[in-house]
Design a protein around this motif. Structure first.
Motif, mmCIF file in Angstrom:
data_model
loop_
_atom_site.group_PDB
_atom_site.id
_atom_site.type_symbol
_atom_site.label_atom_id
_atom_site.label_comp_id
_atom_site.label_asym_id
_atom_site.label_seq_id
_atom_site.Cartn_x
_atom_site.Cartn_y
_atom_site.Cartn_z
ATOM 1 N N ARG A 157 0.731 -1.154 -0.121
ATOM 2 C CA ARG A 157 -0.153 -0.031 -0.137
ATOM 3 C C ARG A 157 0.751 1.222 0.032
ATOM 4 N N ASN A 158 1.799 0.923 0.583
ATOM 5 C CA ASN A 158 2.984 2.345 0.411
ATOM 6 C C ASN A 158 3.971 2.580 -0.705
ATOM 7 N N GLY A 159 3.495 1.635 -1.834
ATOM 8 C CA GLY A 159 4.120 1.748 -2.914
ATOM 9 C C GLY A 159 5.108 0.863 -3.337
ATOM 10 N N LEU A 160 5.506 0.009 -2.498
ATOM 11 C CA LEU A 160 6.714 -0.860 -2.898
ATOM 12 C C LEU A 160 6.110 -1.977 -3.806
ATOM 13 N N ASN A 161 7.082 -2.628 -4.835
ATOM 14 C CA ASN A 161 6.658 -3.649 -5.630
ATOM 15 C C ASN A 161 6.794 -4.899 -4.666
ATOM 16 N N PRO A 162 6.388 -5.957 -5.386
ATOM 17 C CA PRO A 162 6.320 -7.256 -4.260
ATOM 18 C C PRO A 162 7.788 -7.690 -3.974
ATOM 19 N N ILE A 163 8.747 -7.628 -4.456
ATOM 20 C CA ILE A 163 10.125 -7.636 -4.142
ATOM 21 C C ILE A 163 10.623 -6.757 -3.020
ATOM 22 N N GLU A 164 10.332 -5.652 -3.341
ATOM 23 C CA GLU A 164 10.735 -4.406 -2.341
ATOM 24 C C GLU A 164 10.048 -4.982 -0.971
ATOM 25 N N ALA A 165 8.730 -5.222 -1.052
ATOM 26 C CA ALA A 165 8.027 -5.287 0.281
ATOM 27 C C ALA A 165 8.485 -6.671 0.880
ATOM 28 N N LEU A 166 9.016 -7.609 0.272
ATOM 29 C CA LEU A 166 9.349 -8.772 0.942
ATOM 30 C C LEU A 166 10.811 -8.412 1.639
ATOM 31 N N GLU A 167 11.629 -7.626 0.723
ATOM 32 C CA GLU A 167 12.801 -7.100 1.257
ATOM 33 C C GLU A 167 12.802 -6.324 2.520
ATOM 34 N N ASP A 168 11.896 -5.541 2.458
ATOM 35 C CA ASP A 168 11.811 -4.538 3.765
ATOM 36 C C ASP A 168 11.480 -5.221 4.936
ATOM 37 N N TRP A 169 10.870 -6.450 4.807
ATOM 38 C CA TRP A 169 10.818 -7.335 6.249
ATOM 39 C C TRP A 169 11.680 -8.255 6.090
ATOM 40 N N ASP A 170 12.747 -8.339 5.241
ATOM 41 C CA ASP A 170 13.869 -9.464 5.367
ATOM 42 C C ASP A 170 13.006 -10.850 5.092
ATOM 43 N N MET A 171 12.146 -11.094 4.178
ATOM 44 C CA MET A 171 11.177 -12.313 4.056
ATOM 45 C C MET A 171 11.706 -13.055 3.019
#
Length: 50
Positions: free
Chosen positions: A26-40
């Motif tokens: 929702r904050n504009g990250l793409n799927p990979i960035e969103a996973l990276e943001d949480w180290d997943m």
């Protein structure tokens, strides 16, 4: 929902972080960035998004 989002949601679910993943998207990250943001994301999982 995009195929990449479905894959990423399965990865986030594995860690119990689907809410955090959705918030990152929702904050504009793409799927990979969103996973990276949480180290997943594991290095070998990156090829799933090609």
């Amino acid at each position: 929902m995009l195929l990449q989002d479905r894959i990423a949601m399965r990865i986030a679910d594995r860690y119990g972080l689907t809410r955090e993943y959705k918030m990152a998207r929702r904050n504009g990250l793409n799927p990979i960035e969103a996973l990276e943001d949480w180290d997943m994301i594991l290095p070998e999982e990156r090829e799933l998004f090609s």
